[in-house]
Design a protein around this motif. Structure first.
Motif, PDB file in Angstrom:
ATOM      1  N   ASP A   1      -3.127   9.482  -2.802  1.00  0.00           N
ATOM      2  CA  ASP A   1      -2.299  10.680  -2.807  1.00  0.00           C
ATOM      3  C   ASP A   1      -1.065  10.495  -1.939  1.00  0.00           C
ATOM      4  OD1 ASP A   1      -4.097  11.842  -4.488  1.00  0.00           O
ATOM      5  OD2 ASP A   1      -4.944  13.239  -3.029  1.00  0.00           O
ATOM      6  N   THR A   2      -1.168   9.642  -0.901  1.00  0.00           N
ATOM      7  CA  THR A   2      -0.012   9.412  -0.037  1.00  0.00           C
ATOM      8  C   THR A   2       1.124   8.746  -0.801  1.00  0.00           C
ATOM      9  OG1 THR A   2      -1.040   7.345   0.699  1.00  0.00           O
ATOM     10  CG2 THR A   2      -1.310   9.269   2.111  1.00  0.00           C
ATOM     11  N   PHE A   3       0.811   7.853  -1.720  1.00  0.00           N
ATOM     12  CA  PHE A   3       1.861   7.223  -2.518  1.00  0.00           C
ATOM     13  C   PHE A   3       2.597   8.261  -3.343  1.00  0.00           C
ATOM     14  CE2 PHE A   3       3.018   5.512  -6.755  1.00  0.00           C
ATOM     15  CZ  PHE A   3       4.104   4.731  -6.359  1.00  0.00           C
ATOM     16  N   LEU A   4       1.849   9.122  -4.016  1.00  0.00           N
ATOM     17  CA  LEU A   4       2.470  10.143  -4.854  1.00  0.00           C
ATOM     18  C   LEU A   4       3.321  11.105  -4.031  1.00  0.00           C
ATOM     19  CD1 LEU A   4      -0.458  11.060  -7.281  1.00  0.00           C
ATOM     20  CD2 LEU A   4       1.504   9.598  -7.749  1.00  0.00           C
ATOM     21  N   SER A   5       2.791  11.561  -2.908  1.00  0.00           N
ATOM     22  CA  SER A   5       3.507  12.563  -2.117  1.00  0.00           C
ATOM     23  C   SER A   5       4.755  11.988  -1.466  1.00  0.00           C
ATOM     24  CB  SER A   5       2.577  13.158  -1.048  1.00  0.00           C
ATOM     25  OG  SER A   5       2.133  12.158  -0.147  1.00  0.00           O
ATOM     26  N   LEU A   6       4.690  10.733  -1.006  1.00  0.00           N
ATOM     27  CA  LEU A   6       5.834  10.135  -0.332  1.00  0.00           C
ATOM     28  C   LEU A   6       6.891   9.629  -1.323  1.00  0.00           C
ATOM     29  CD1 LEU A   6       4.057   8.127   2.513  1.00  0.00           C
ATOM     30  CD2 LEU A   6       5.396  10.217   2.749  1.00  0.00           C
TER      31      LEU A   6
ATOM     32  N   LEU B   1       0.818  -1.207   0.000  1.00  0.00           N
ATOM     33  CA  LEU B   1       0.000   0.000   0.000  1.00  0.00           C
ATOM     34  C   LEU B   1       0.855   1.263   0.000  1.00  0.00           C
ATOM     35  CD1 LEU B   1      -2.756  -1.169   2.511  1.00  0.00           C
ATOM     36  CD2 LEU B   1      -2.842  -1.182   0.013  1.00  0.00           C
ATOM     37  N   GLY B   2       0.173   2.420  -0.027  1.00  0.00           N
ATOM     38  CA  GLY B   2       0.778   3.718  -0.254  1.00  0.00           C
ATOM     39  C   GLY B   2       2.185   3.943   0.248  1.00  0.00           C
ATOM     40  N   ALA B   3       2.378   4.030   1.575  1.00  0.00           N
ATOM     41  CA  ALA B   3       3.682   4.384   2.134  1.00  0.00           C
ATOM     42  C   ALA B   3       4.728   3.313   1.839  1.00  0.00           C
ATOM     43  CB  ALA B   3       3.558   4.609   3.633  1.00  0.00           C
ATOM     44  N   ASP B   4       4.364   2.038   1.952  1.00  0.00           N
ATOM     45  CA  ASP B   4       5.318   0.958   1.696  1.00  0.00           C
ATOM     46  C   ASP B   4       5.675   0.875   0.214  1.00  0.00           C
ATOM     47  OD1 ASP B   4       5.560   0.098   4.353  1.00  0.00           O
ATOM     48  OD2 ASP B   4       3.727  -1.078   4.200  1.00  0.00           O
ATOM     49  N   ALA B   5       4.700   1.105  -0.646  1.00  0.00           N
ATOM     50  CA  ALA B   5       4.985   1.123  -2.084  1.00  0.00           C
ATOM     51  C   ALA B   5       5.894   2.297  -2.430  1.00  0.00           C
ATOM     52  CB  ALA B   5       3.683   1.217  -2.874  1.00  0.00           C
ATOM     53  N   ALA B   6       5.682   3.435  -1.771  1.00  0.00           N
ATOM     54  CA  ALA B   6       6.542   4.602  -1.990  1.00  0.00           C
ATOM     55  C   ALA B   6       7.977   4.287  -1.580  1.00  0.00           C
ATOM     56  CB  ALA B   6       6.016   5.797  -1.208  1.00  0.00           C
ATOM     57  N   LEU B   7       8.147   3.608  -0.442  1.00  0.00           N
ATOM     58  CA  LEU B   7       9.492   3.244   0.016  1.00  0.00           C
ATOM     59  C   LEU B   7      10.138   2.244  -0.939  1.00  0.00           C
ATOM     60  CD1 LEU B   7      11.692   3.514   2.121  1.00  0.00           C
ATOM     61  CD2 LEU B   7      10.537   1.741   3.489  1.00  0.00           C
TER      62      LEU B   7
END
Length: 402
Positions: A274-279, A245-251
């Protein structure tokens, strides 16, 4: 239907709905009275994760449901009655979700329910609704066994308007074959969401004769994914399937960029945040993300105007659109049942077929006595990240049944 939808859009901007009040943290009920009596009101339940890490799915999902309630009430309600929405936060915890569903059934006496984002919660609370003979429509949860087969005791009351895991993974399998990837790496978290997805990926890929080079896992909310990404790099992967999900995918994406690894990455539907994009920042550039909406269709542009007027412009409208669709599906069936719940509502849902705002032009949601999965074909669209924004990359998503 299209003319009626357009009329709803105009009226919805002029009137106030009977529905949940502000989104509240914790387990408290959120609702407003609206000045109607019980005889003039159809009470609908909503339970989803409205606080905590999964609120980035649950809150926009709730906003979509609220828009649908506002719209239907502005047009006279359902079967001549106003809709009252009773909302509870389950904090993405299955046990809490059961408690909240029980309150909806026993305390609030809802006629029907809309359930939300976490598959584990949907799988837990569906039994509460089934035992009470109350139909529930799953808006987002993806695990295949949420709906199940007609032999399962919860099947009769459980309907889903979102795409399930197998459907989305099958589309990705078709893309992998089309693009000729030979060494597929999968990264997933250790939650029920991630591990159920891994098992489904294995089953679907085996059916398509796609080998998986390596599967790596991590705890949700990981602080570092260097070892996982290095393992996939050392395995020679030419394609990464990021099922987190968002934050983990961003990392995941930031780690790939930090290691200067040039590899194609595609995510699961959970990256529509939006959390994925921003992070992720510029590390997300070029990542492919399947989504249930095509923002370029006329129907989604109409919905976007409605949403922006009520809330504010956002980067991705998938979760609000999914909540809106689940609610509108339920309202259409309630209209057909004359506002009756129970078996009459179940029968109306099983006869329902219409073009929703989800998917491509012409995409439909339909049910039958043997089919409680609403998705037919033309549902998914690939998005990609371009200059920090999600844009349509490919509307041809290799539909397995098209």
């Amino acid at each position: 239907m299209k003319k009626l939808f357009a009329l709803f859009l105009v009226l919805a901007l002029m009137c106030t709905a009977v529905g949940c009040g502000g989104k509240q943290a914790g387990n408290e009920e959120s609702q407003t009275g609206g000045g109607t009596t019980s005889g003039d009101t159809i009470k609908i339940g909503f339970v989803d994760c409205l606080s905590g890490g999964s609120a980035s799915m649950g809150v926009p999902n709730q906003e979509g449901v609220l828009l649908a309630v506002k719209e239907i009430n502005a047009n006279g309600g359902v079967a001549g009655k106003q809709v009252e929405l009773v909302c509870y936060d389950d904090e993405a915890d299955p046990a809490t979700s059961v408690t909240q569903a029980t309150k909806l059934v026993q305390q609030d006496k809802v006629l029907a329910a809309i359930t939300g984002s976490a598959s584990g919660c949907c799988n837990a609370n569906k039994q509460v609704f089934a035992d009470a003979g109350i139909p529930c429509v799953v808006s987002v949860g993806t695990a295949d066994d949420i709906v199940g087969t007609p032999e399962v005791d919860t099947f009769a009351t459980t309907f889903r308007t979102g795409a399930n895991e197998s459907y989305m993974i099958e589309i990705m399998a078709n893309r992998i074959i089309d693009k000729g990837y030979q060494h597929v790496g999968v990264i997933a978290d250790t939650s029920a969401y991630g591990q159920l997805a891994v098992e489904t990926i294995k089953k679907v890929f085996e059916r398509y004769n796609i080998g998986i080079e390596i599967i790596v896992t991590h705890e949700p909310g990981a602080a570092d994914l260097t070892s996982q990404v290095l393992s996939m790099q050392q395995a020679g992967c030419d394609f990464i399937y990021s099922y987190n999900l968002g934050a983990d995918a961003a990392l995941t994406c930031k780690t790939i960029k930090r290691l200067n690894w040039d590899v194609d990455v595609a995510g699961a539907r959970g990256l529509n945040m939006d959390t994925f994009l921003s992070l992720a920042g510029d590390a997300a550039e070029g990542v492919l993300i399947p989504t249930d909406i095509n923002i370029e269709t006329e129907k989604m542009q109409e919905f976007k105007k409605l949403y922006d007027a009520e809330y504010q412009e956002i980067g991705n409208y998938m979760f609000p659109a999914m909540g809106y669709t689940a609610a509108m599906t339920l309202f259409q069936a309630l209209e057909a049942s004359g506002g009756e719940g129970g078996e009459a509502l179940i029968s109306a849902l099983e006869k329902l077929s219409y073009e929703s705002i989800l998917g491509q032009a012409g995409a439909t949601i339909s049910f039958s006595a043997e089919k409680h999965e609403g998705v037919d074909t033309k549902r998914m669209t690939y998005l990609t990240v371009d200059s920090g924004n999600l844009v349509v990359f490919d509307a041809d998503t290799f539909e397995p049944n098209a």
